[in-house]
Design an enzyme around this catalytic site. Structure first.
Site, short mmCIF file in Angstrom:
data_model
loop_
_atom_site.label_atom_id
_atom_site.label_comp_id
_atom_site.label_asym_id
_atom_site.label_seq_id
_atom_site.Cartn_x
_atom_site.Cartn_y
_atom_site.Cartn_z
N HIS A 118 35.00 62.17 85.68
CA HIS A 118 35.31 62.54 86.99
C HIS A 118 34.02 62.58 87.92
O HIS A 118 34.19 62.65 89.33
CB HIS A 118 36.09 63.79 86.96
CG HIS A 118 35.39 65.10 86.69
ND1 HIS A 118 35.37 65.63 85.50
CD2 HIS A 118 34.71 65.83 87.29
CE1 HIS A 118 34.64 66.75 85.67
NE2 HIS A 118 34.21 66.76 86.83
N ASP A 151 37.37 62.57 79.21
CA ASP A 151 36.70 62.89 80.44
C ASP A 151 34.91 62.65 80.13
O ASP A 151 34.27 63.38 80.68
CB ASP A 151 36.76 64.24 81.19
CG ASP A 151 36.22 64.33 82.45
OD1 ASP A 151 36.08 63.45 83.22
OD2 ASP A 151 36.34 65.79 83.08
N SER A 227 29.29 69.60 86.73
CA SER A 227 30.16 69.00 85.74
C SER A 227 29.15 67.81 85.19
O SER A 227 28.40 67.25 85.95
CB SER A 227 31.29 68.32 86.52
OG SER A 227 32.11 68.96 86.92
#
Length: 479
Positions: A118, A151, A227
């Site tokens: 992402h 992910d 992230s």
């Protein structure tokens, strides 16, 4: 009196010796030597600085810029349209630049980087990726591989010098609740930041988006921009890739989640070697044991994964599993739910054998399960669709037993989306892998050939029925 900086574990031993105690260390258990609490207030003066100096240079900032085409749609204000597609649809095309930032971790001296999918958001031809090291060097990077189910994405530095600081992997199965960890990343774009905390929980699955996802939970502060950053242990080794937080405010409230390093290493190794990650094909559908299931099956604990469907002559069926069996242990690990079973099988790896502990009719039995890859679909089972229709850029497959197993589908007939190309119409419409295409223009879609033929005929209005996560949605889209 000045106290020299040392790692906390050494501080504890020194403080004990200074207080007149004899430190007895079991040399057969290195982990026990590290896991000791601070013995005094003085011990808190010691610093994590040596760990940060080893780990921080390998954590990079990831800057992503991409040009996207958006469409103004006459259905934009329709609540059902917005629920399924967001605010995107057919209409007049407009191009704009999207920017995002995140973090990444260099895992090899030649500049291989692991981050979250992402963070890079597709990484297509119109995407520019720039990585910045802690010493202010910057490089272009390209996407080597990305996987929405985990992910995880792998990047490679381009036109660099080929010698970069990197982090070694730790065995995430060695972690215990209470272990001290550091989170390193770029929160809110303020620059590289280090926070400390402990392991709050292991193998969390409540927020998993795919059947093989589990997470390490930590109270080390993780915020937007973290992230893809590193979660490291007290040896400065990578134990996880920070990926998400639970928050009602948008900032850290001490509940952060990281992808375990064992899954990261498996995916990275596959990507570097040019292979797609192979997940073992179980040939069975598992559900997490509920309170009602536990009572009806006579289980002492509300824990485990129950077999609710078996594919004839699939790996689970051949190994001897039966409907109603409850898997409570995979190899040396207890499993509390279906996600944990799939995670343990995935990290064990195709080509090996896992030993399952199973409860059947209130008796414990053992099952040896060979881990094999799913059979590959034939040429007539798969299509890459393109053209002036809602499924442009989608890869679709007939729902074979192995495909139904991978996506957790109840259907055994029909067509499912298995991949979506960035920049295609299907991507802009938010179609996703796992969506089952049931009907187009009044025709039931039984196979990919039927769907391919229908999409070749121009239509002014596309009537589409799709099933996602058990919910059927009917839409009318202008061509």
């Amino acid at each position: 009196m000045m106290v020299s900086r040392r790692v906390l574990g050494f501080a504890c031993v020194a403080a004990l010796a200074g207080a007149g105690f004899v430190a007895i260390v079991n040399t057969t258990d290195a982990n026990a030597e590290r896991r000791v609490p601070p013995p005094s207030q003085a011990a808190l003066q010691y610093s994590y600085s040596p760990i940060v100096k080893r780990a921080a240079p390998a954590v990079v900032n990831v800057y992503v810029r991409r040009r996207v085409r958006t469409f103004a749609s006459p259905f934009a204000n329709d609540p059902f349209f917005q629920h399924f597609f967001g605010r995107r649809g057919f209409g007049l095309p407009r191009e704009r630049v999207q920017s995002s930032l995140g973090s990444g971790v260099i895992i090899s001296p030649d500049g291989v980087i692991v981050t979250n999918t992402h963070v890079v958001k597709g990484g297509g031809d119109k995407t520019e990726i720039r990585v910045a090291l802690s010493d202010k060097r910057e490089y272009d990077a390209r996407v080597v591989a990305q996987d929405e189910k985990t992910d995880l994405a792998v990047l490679k530095i381009e036109n660099g010098n080929g010698s970069y600081p990197f982090l070694e992997f730790a065995n995430s199965d060695d972690l215990e609740v209470g272990d001290v960890v550091l989170a390193i990343g770029n929160p809110f774009g303020v620059g590289q930041t280090v926070t400390s905390g402990i392991i709050s929980a292991l193998t969390r699955t409540e927020m998993a988006q795919s059947d093989s996802q589990v997470f390490i939970q930590t109270d080390a502060a993780i915020n937007p921009g973290n992230s893809g950053g590193a979660l490291v242990d007290m040896d400065g080794r990578l134990v996880g890739i920070n990926t998400m937080i639970f928050s009602q405010t948008g900032g850290s409230v001490g509940i952060g989640f990281a992808i375990p390093s064992n899954l990261v290493r498996l995916y990275a190794d596959s990507a570097i070697s040019g292979r797609k990650i192979e997940r073992p094909w179980l040939g069975a559908k598992l559900d997490t044991v509920t309170r009602d299931m536990a009572e009806s099956l006579g289980l002492e604990r509300i824990s485990g994964a129950v077999v609710v469907r078996l594919t004839n002559n699939g790996p689970a069926h051949r190994a001897g599993l039966e409907l109603g069996d409850v898997i409570v242990r995979v190899d040396e690990f207890d499993v509390g739910d279906a996600h944990s079973v799939h995670y343990r099988l995935t990290t064990r790896g195709v080509g090996k054998t896992s030993n399952l502990r199973v409860i059947r009719n209130r008796k414990v039995i053992k099952v040896a399960l060979p881990l094999v890859a799913a059979p590959k679909p034939g040429a007539d089972d798969v299509r890459n669709l393109s053209g002036d229709h809602p499924f442009d850029g989608a890869r679709v497959s007939n729902i074979l037993p192995s495909v139904a197993d991978e996506y957790g589908l109840e259907e055994t007939d029909g067509v499912v989306i298995t991949a979506v190309r960035s920049g295609g119409v299907a991507a802009r419409l938010n179609l996703r892998p796992g969506d089952v295409i049931m009907n187009v223009g009044g025709t039931d879609i039984t196979d990919v050939v039927t769907l391919d033929q229908i999409t070749r005929k121009p239509q002014r209005l596309w009537r589409v029925t799709i099933k996602r996560n058990g919910r059927v949605v009917r839409l009318q889209l202008s061509g």
